[in-house]
Design a protein around this motif. Structure first.
Motif, PDB file in Angstrom:
ATOM      1  N   ASP A  36      -5.827  43.526  63.928  1.00 54.64           N
ATOM      2  CA  ASP A  36      -4.616  44.243  63.259  1.00 54.64           C
ATOM      3  C   ASP A  36      -3.341  45.106  63.377  1.00 54.64           C
ATOM      4  N   VAL A  37      -2.476  44.878  64.063  1.00 55.58           N
ATOM      5  CA  VAL A  37      -1.477  46.056  64.622  1.00 55.58           C
ATOM      6  C   VAL A  37      -0.447  45.901  63.018  1.00 55.58           C
ATOM      7  N   VAL A  38       0.147  47.046  63.006  1.00 58.66           N
ATOM      8  CA  VAL A  38       1.218  47.253  61.827  1.00 58.66           C
ATOM      9  C   VAL A  38       2.793  48.058  62.180  1.00 58.66           C
ATOM     10  N   ALA A  39       3.198  47.134  62.767  1.00 60.26           N
ATOM     11  CA  ALA A  39       4.535  47.626  62.731  1.00 60.26           C
ATOM     12  C   ALA A  39       4.892  48.382  62.276  1.00 60.26           C
ATOM     13  N   ILE A  40       5.552  49.459  62.883  1.00 58.86           N
ATOM     14  CA  ILE A  40       5.719  50.436  61.835  1.00 58.86           C
ATOM     15  C   ILE A  40       7.533  50.696  62.445  1.00 58.86           C
ATOM     16  N   ARG A  41       8.444  50.046  61.399  1.00 61.24           N
ATOM     17  CA  ARG A  41      10.390  51.570  62.426  1.00 61.24           C
ATOM     18  C   ARG A  41      10.686  52.227  61.538  1.00 61.24           C
ATOM     19  N   LEU A  42      11.031  53.709  61.800  1.00 60.78           N
ATOM     20  CA  LEU A  42      11.214  54.617  61.509  1.00 60.78           C
ATOM     21  C   LEU A  42      13.317  54.470  61.444  1.00 60.78           C
ATOM     22  N   ASN A  43      13.363  55.112  60.003  1.00 65.07           N
ATOM     23  CA  ASN A  43      14.871  54.867  60.113  1.00 65.07           C
ATOM     24  C   ASN A  43      15.196  56.361  60.476  1.00 65.07           C
ATOM     25  N   LEU A  44      15.093  56.946  61.292  1.00 56.96           N
ATOM     26  CA  LEU A  44      16.030  57.993  61.443  1.00 56.96           C
ATOM     27  C   LEU A  44      17.627  58.420  61.585  1.00 56.96           C
ATOM     28  N   ALA A  45      17.574  59.725  60.533  1.00 56.45           N
ATOM     29  CA  ALA A  45      19.421  59.321  61.384  1.00 56.45           C
ATOM     30  C   ALA A  45      19.808  60.412  62.004  1.00 56.45           C
ATOM     31  N   PRO A  46      20.974  59.681  62.914  1.00 53.90           N
ATOM     32  CA  PRO A  46      20.970  60.139  64.353  1.00 53.90           C
ATOM     33  C   PRO A  46      20.693  61.345  64.145  1.00 53.90           C
ATOM     34  N   GLY A  47      21.080  62.055  65.459  1.00 51.66           N
ATOM     35  CA  GLY A  47      20.350  63.685  65.307  1.00 51.66           C
ATOM     36  C   GLY A  47      19.624  64.189  65.287  1.00 51.66           C
ATOM     37  N   THR A  48      18.780  63.275  64.649  1.00 50.49           N
ATOM     38  CA  THR A  48      17.106  63.543  64.198  1.00 50.49           C
ATOM     39  C   THR A  48      16.589  64.753  65.403  1.00 50.49           C
ATOM     40  N   LEU A  49      15.909  63.432  66.231  1.00 48.63           N
ATOM     41  CA  LEU A  49      15.368  64.105  67.497  1.00 48.63           C
ATOM     42  C   LEU A  49      15.578  65.071  68.262  1.00 48.63           C
ATOM     43  N   PHE A  50      16.872  64.653  68.057  1.00 47.94           N
ATOM     44  CA  PHE A  50      17.402  65.439  69.631  1.00 47.94           C
ATOM     45  C   PHE A  50      19.283  65.564  68.882  1.00 47.94           C
ATOM     46  N   PRO A  51      18.896  66.675  68.407  1.00 43.43           N
ATOM     47  CA  PRO A  51      19.939  67.535  68.042  1.00 43.43           C
ATOM     48  C   PRO A  51      20.920  68.043  69.345  1.00 43.43           C
ATOM     49  N   THR A  52      22.232  67.898  68.810  1.00 41.64           N
ATOM     50  CA  THR A  52      23.327  68.263  69.452  1.00 41.64           C
ATOM     51  C   THR A  52      23.596  69.705  69.299  1.00 41.64           C
ATOM     52  N   ALA A  53      23.847  70.618  70.751  1.00 44.52           N
ATOM     53  CA  ALA A  53      23.665  71.896  70.574  1.00 44.52           C
ATOM     54  C   ALA A  53      25.858  72.166  70.351  1.00 44.52           C
ATOM     55  N   PRO A  54      25.140  73.131  69.486  1.00 49.23           N
ATOM     56  CA  PRO A  54      27.290  73.791  69.132  1.00 49.23           C
ATOM     57  C   PRO A  54      27.670  73.320  70.294  1.00 49.23           C
ATOM     58  N   VAL A  55      28.960  73.217  70.509  1.00 48.73           N
ATOM     59  CA  VAL A  55      29.907  73.526  71.257  1.00 48.73           C
ATOM     60  C   VAL A  55      30.891  75.273  70.853  1.00 48.73           C
TER      61      VAL A  55
END
Length: 51
Positions: free
Chosen positions: A32-51
């Motif tokens: 029983d493998v449950v496939a889950i896809r996370l719909n994350l907004a861009p920059g959620t996991l790796f936020p960009t540093a302010p310039v």
């Protein structure tokens, strides 16, 4: 030196003692493998540093 003689004086016993225990690997995939896809907004996991 004879290898049999050396084995009798060795401080590490290899034949009767398993240092890390018995390991059993079950490589069959789970049924029983449950496939889950996370719909994350861009920059959620790796936020960009302010310039």
């Amino acid at each position: 030196m004879d290898p049999d003689d050396l084995a009798t004086v060795s401080p590490l016993i290899m034949r009767t003692i398993r240092r890390f225990g018995n390991w059993y690997l079950d490589l069959t995939p789970p049924k029983d493998v449950v496939a889950i896809r996370l719909n994350l907004a861009p920059g959620t996991l790796f936020p960009t540093a302010p310039v």
